[in-house]
Design a protein around this motif. Structure first.
Motif, PDB file in Angstrom:
ATOM      1  N   GLY A  52       0.923  -1.294   0.266  1.00  0.00           N
ATOM      2  CA  GLY A  52      -0.277  -0.357   0.318  1.00  0.00           C
ATOM      3  C   GLY A  52       0.777   1.147  -0.015  1.00  0.00           C
ATOM      4  O   GLY A  52       0.592   2.712  -0.865  1.00  0.00           O
ATOM      5  N   ARG A  53       1.967   1.228   1.199  1.00  0.00           N
ATOM      6  CA  ARG A  53       2.649   2.555   1.005  1.00  0.00           C
ATOM      7  C   ARG A  53       3.825   2.975  -0.558  1.00  0.00           C
ATOM      8  O   ARG A  53       4.180   3.919  -0.183  1.00  0.00           O
ATOM      9  CB  ARG A  53       3.162   2.028   2.739  1.00  0.00           C
ATOM     10  CG  ARG A  53       2.715   2.763   3.581  1.00  0.00           C
ATOM     11  CD  ARG A  53       3.339   2.487   4.942  1.00  0.00           C
ATOM     12  NE  ARG A  53       3.043   2.589   5.614  1.00  0.00           N
ATOM     13  CZ  ARG A  53       2.041   2.385   6.786  1.00  0.00           C
ATOM     14  NH1 ARG A  53       1.710   0.687   5.987  1.00  0.00           N
ATOM     15  NH2 ARG A  53       0.642   2.478   7.531  1.00  0.00           N
ATOM     16  N   GLU A  54       3.743   1.977  -1.504  1.00  0.00           N
ATOM     17  CA  GLU A  54       4.102   2.310  -2.709  1.00  0.00           C
ATOM     18  C   GLU A  54       3.840   2.338  -3.271  1.00  0.00           C
ATOM     19  O   GLU A  54       4.407   2.877  -4.380  1.00  0.00           O
ATOM     20  CB  GLU A  54       5.040   1.330  -3.301  1.00  0.00           C
ATOM     21  CG  GLU A  54       6.144   0.132  -1.344  1.00  0.00           C
ATOM     22  CD  GLU A  54       7.054  -1.296  -1.750  1.00  0.00           C
ATOM     23  OE1 GLU A  54       6.793  -1.386  -3.193  1.00  0.00           O
ATOM     24  OE2 GLU A  54       7.694  -1.483  -0.731  1.00  0.00           O
ATOM     25  N   VAL A  55       2.549   1.653  -3.730  1.00  0.00           N
ATOM     26  CA  VAL A  55       1.620   2.283  -4.674  1.00  0.00           C
ATOM     27  C   VAL A  55       0.979   3.313  -4.718  1.00  0.00           C
ATOM     28  O   VAL A  55       0.134   3.967  -5.636  1.00  0.00           O
ATOM     29  CB  VAL A  55       0.880   1.103  -5.213  1.00  0.00           C
ATOM     30  CG1 VAL A  55       2.034   0.253  -5.486  1.00  0.00           C
ATOM     31  CG2 VAL A  55      -0.254   0.567  -3.854  1.00  0.00           C
ATOM     32  N   LEU A  56       0.179   3.231  -3.486  1.00  0.00           N
ATOM     33  CA  LEU A  56      -0.493   4.381  -3.267  1.00  0.00           C
ATOM     34  C   LEU A  56       0.409   5.751  -1.651  1.00  0.00           C
ATOM     35  O   LEU A  56       0.227   4.897  -0.763  1.00  0.00           O
ATOM     36  CB  LEU A  56      -2.538   4.499  -2.698  1.00  0.00           C
ATOM     37  CG  LEU A  56      -2.504   3.505  -3.517  1.00  0.00           C
ATOM     38  CD1 LEU A  56      -3.992   2.914  -2.703  1.00  0.00           C
ATOM     39  CD2 LEU A  56      -3.558   4.644  -4.762  1.00  0.00           C
ATOM     40  N   SER A  57       0.022   7.305  -2.517  1.00  0.00           N
ATOM     41  CA  SER A  57       1.288   7.792  -1.870  1.00  0.00           C
ATOM     42  C   SER A  57       0.001   9.324  -1.777  1.00  0.00           C
ATOM     43  O   SER A  57      -0.706  10.010  -2.219  1.00  0.00           O
ATOM     44  CB  SER A  57       2.281   8.092  -2.225  1.00  0.00           C
ATOM     45  OG  SER A  57       2.351   8.999  -3.368  1.00  0.00           O
ATOM     46  N   ARG A  58       0.673  10.307  -0.868  1.00  0.00           N
ATOM     47  CA  ARG A  58       0.096  11.821  -0.826  1.00  0.00           C
ATOM     48  C   ARG A  58       1.197  12.762  -0.833  1.00  0.00           C
ATOM     49  O   ARG A  58       1.572  12.802   0.427  1.00  0.00           O
ATOM     50  CB  ARG A  58      -0.827  12.133   0.114  1.00  0.00           C
ATOM     51  CG  ARG A  58      -2.486  11.642   0.302  1.00  0.00           C
ATOM     52  CD  ARG A  58      -3.056  11.377   1.823  1.00  0.00           C
ATOM     53  NE  ARG A  58      -3.653  13.364   1.506  1.00  0.00           N
ATOM     54  CZ  ARG A  58      -4.162  13.689   2.367  1.00  0.00           C
ATOM     55  NH1 ARG A  58      -4.208  12.774   3.507  1.00  0.00           N
ATOM     56  NH2 ARG A  58      -5.136  14.832   2.096  1.00  0.00           N
ATOM     57  N   PRO A  59       1.631  13.037  -2.169  1.00  0.00           N
ATOM     58  CA  PRO A  59       2.878  13.756  -2.096  1.00  0.00           C
ATOM     59  C   PRO A  59       2.695  15.240  -1.727  1.00  0.00           C
ATOM     60  O   PRO A  59       1.453  15.766  -1.659  1.00  0.00           O
ATOM     61  CB  PRO A  59       3.524  13.614  -2.997  1.00  0.00           C
ATOM     62  CG  PRO A  59       3.010  12.764  -4.379  1.00  0.00           C
ATOM     63  CD  PRO A  59       1.125  12.884  -2.974  1.00  0.00           C
ATOM     64  N   GLY A  60       3.815  15.140  -0.979  1.00  0.00           N
ATOM     65  CA  GLY A  60       3.632  16.759   0.030  1.00  0.00           C
ATOM     66  C   GLY A  60       3.153  17.155   1.142  1.00  0.00           C
ATOM     67  O   GLY A  60       2.600  17.477   1.806  1.00  0.00           O
ATOM     68  N   PRO A  82       3.203  15.785   4.700  1.00  0.00           N
ATOM     69  CA  PRO A  82       4.002  15.059   6.026  1.00  0.00           C
ATOM     70  C   PRO A  82       3.580  13.685   6.781  1.00  0.00           C
ATOM     71  O   PRO A  82       1.552  13.659   6.994  1.00  0.00           O
ATOM     72  CB  PRO A  82       4.335  16.547   7.043  1.00  0.00           C
ATOM     73  CG  PRO A  82       2.934  17.463   7.104  1.00  0.00           C
ATOM     74  CD  PRO A  82       2.396  17.131   5.284  1.00  0.00           C
ATOM     75  N   GLY A  83       4.857  13.114   7.251  1.00  0.00           N
ATOM     76  CA  GLY A  83       4.253  12.222   8.380  1.00  0.00           C
ATOM     77  C   GLY A  83       3.286  11.270   7.284  1.00  0.00           C
ATOM     78  O   GLY A  83       3.961  10.895   5.771  1.00  0.00           O
ATOM     79  N   ASP A  84       2.484   9.653   7.526  1.00  0.00           N
ATOM     80  CA  ASP A  84       2.452   8.859   7.394  1.00  0.00           C
ATOM     81  C   ASP A  84       1.010   8.917   6.765  1.00  0.00           C
ATOM     82  O   ASP A  84       0.427   8.607   7.613  1.00  0.00           O
ATOM     83  CB  ASP A  84       2.559   6.994   7.886  1.00  0.00           C
ATOM     84  CG  ASP A  84       2.176   5.933   7.368  1.00  0.00           C
ATOM     85  OD1 ASP A  84       1.921   6.291   6.318  1.00  0.00           O
ATOM     86  OD2 ASP A  84       2.017   5.036   8.061  1.00  0.00           O
ATOM     87  N   PRO A  85       0.765   8.934   5.050  1.00  0.00           N
ATOM     88  CA  PRO A  85      -0.799   9.042   5.036  1.00  0.00           C
ATOM     89  C   PRO A  85      -1.734   8.222   5.087  1.00  0.00           C
ATOM     90  O   PRO A  85      -2.879   8.101   5.277  1.00  0.00           O
ATOM     91  CB  PRO A  85      -0.780   9.877   3.589  1.00  0.00           C
ATOM     92  CG  PRO A  85       0.835   8.556   3.026  1.00  0.00           C
ATOM     93  CD  PRO A  85       1.114   8.705   4.078  1.00  0.00           C
ATOM     94  N   TRP A  86      -1.096   6.994   5.603  1.00  0.00           N
ATOM     95  CA  TRP A  86      -1.261   5.220   6.251  1.00  0.00           C
ATOM     96  C   TRP A  86      -2.079   5.301   7.492  1.00  0.00           C
ATOM     97  O   TRP A  86      -2.770   4.580   7.687  1.00  0.00           O
ATOM     98  CB  TRP A  86      -1.345   4.011   5.355  1.00  0.00           C
ATOM     99  CG  TRP A  86      -0.936   4.089   3.667  1.00  0.00           C
ATOM    100  CD1 TRP A  86      -0.049   4.127   2.138  1.00  0.00           C
ATOM    101  CD2 TRP A  86      -2.195   3.163   3.086  1.00  0.00           C
ATOM    102  NE1 TRP A  86      -0.932   4.367   1.777  1.00  0.00           N
ATOM    103  CE2 TRP A  86      -1.864   3.524   1.575  1.00  0.00           C
ATOM    104  CE3 TRP A  86      -3.361   2.980   3.838  1.00  0.00           C
ATOM    105  CZ2 TRP A  86      -3.031   2.768   0.946  1.00  0.00           C
ATOM    106  CZ3 TRP A  86      -4.290   2.211   2.589  1.00  0.00           C
ATOM    107  CH2 TRP A  86      -4.126   2.131   1.653  1.00  0.00           C
TER     108      TRP A  86
END
Length: 265
Positions: free
Chosen positions: A20-28, A30-34
């Motif tokens: 999950g953390r490699e294929v979906l992210s929230r650029p910009g 801060p912190g862990d979006p998950w």
């Protein structure tokens, strides 16, 4: 899912998983979006993806929306049950009159052909012209897609504008994930359901803005599409399904205590 007088049935093919953390992210951001969405990942941090398609019968036609991943088992994606799932619904490959693709990634066209032979011999196959050009006709087309899809040419119809495929089934072009990505809208008796394809891979992309998917050909366009859909669909009666949501289940976007949430129908 009942939509007026029509019914949409899931057609299960198999399962996949992606970190999950490699294929979906929230650029910009801060912190862990998950951090607030761990419940959507398994114990290994994977996003579980259901693979398959949907079946719609309308006006004497038997229509498939997407065609699963096919007979693949590579440790990440495993299919093989699509035709059996159809048989359980009382449908043989010969019964299918139309196959329409949300887009042409491998996990949506797996049962389009098998060893060079068309699996649904009586069906017209339809896709947006921009995806056919990107995956099959362009000089840098993917060899695997060319091998898989070229046998369809004699029974292929492409569209380059939003069209009505059949009574109660309309298209909406939403480029971003791929150049020709298409949403299919099922409508009957004043009700609607939207089949999003890979506009979203997880419900988190519809409840929290600004996610990016590594699978998107144009990430900025993909985010813009999702933002428009979120505005259009939140707190509306329309049912929503995406190609890989768990169990191919439908849901709705609703606001609860000021927060957008995903409710399974």
């Amino acid at each position: 899912m009942k939509v007026g007088a029509l019914e949409i049935l899931p057609v299960y093919d198999g399962d996949g998983h992606e970190p999950g953390r490699e294929v979906l992210s929230r650029p910009g951001i801060p912190g862990d979006p998950w951090a607030c969405h761990e419940h959507l990942l398994d114990e290994h941090g994977n996003l579980d993806l259901t693979l398959g398609g949907f079946l719609l019968r309308t006006s004497g036609r038997t229509i498939l929306i997407d065609a699963g991943v096919g007979r693949i088992d590579n440790g990440k994606y495993r299919g093989g049950q699509f035709l059996e799932s159809l048989r359980e619904l009382g449908v043989t490959p010969e019964d299918v009159t139309d196959v329409v693709f949300t887009h042409l990634h491998f996990d949506h066209v797996g049962w389009a052909t098998k060893k060079g032979e068309v699996v649904f011999p009586n069906a017209t196959h339809r896709v947006h012209a921009a995806d056919w050009a990107h995956f099959v006709d362009s000089p840098d087309a993917e060899p695997g897609a060319v091998r898989k899809l070229t046998p369809l040419k004699d029974r292929l119809e492409v569209f380059d504008a939003d069209v009505t495929i059949a009574p109660g089934l309309d298209t909406r072009h939403v480029p971003g994930h791929t150049p020709g990505s298409t949403i299919f809208i099922v409508s009957s008796e004043g009700e609607r359901a939207l089949l999003l394809g890979d506009v979203a891979h997880s419900t988190v992309e519809l409840t929290t803005p600004h996610w990016e998917a590594v699978f998107d050909v144009d990430p900025e366009a993909g985010k813009a599409v999702r933002a428009r859909l979120i505005d259009e669909l939140t707190d509306k009666p329309d049912a929503i399904a995406a190609a890989h949501f768990p169990g191919l289940r439908f849901g709705r976007l609703v606001t609860v205590a000021g927060h957008r949430t995903w409710n399974i129908v």
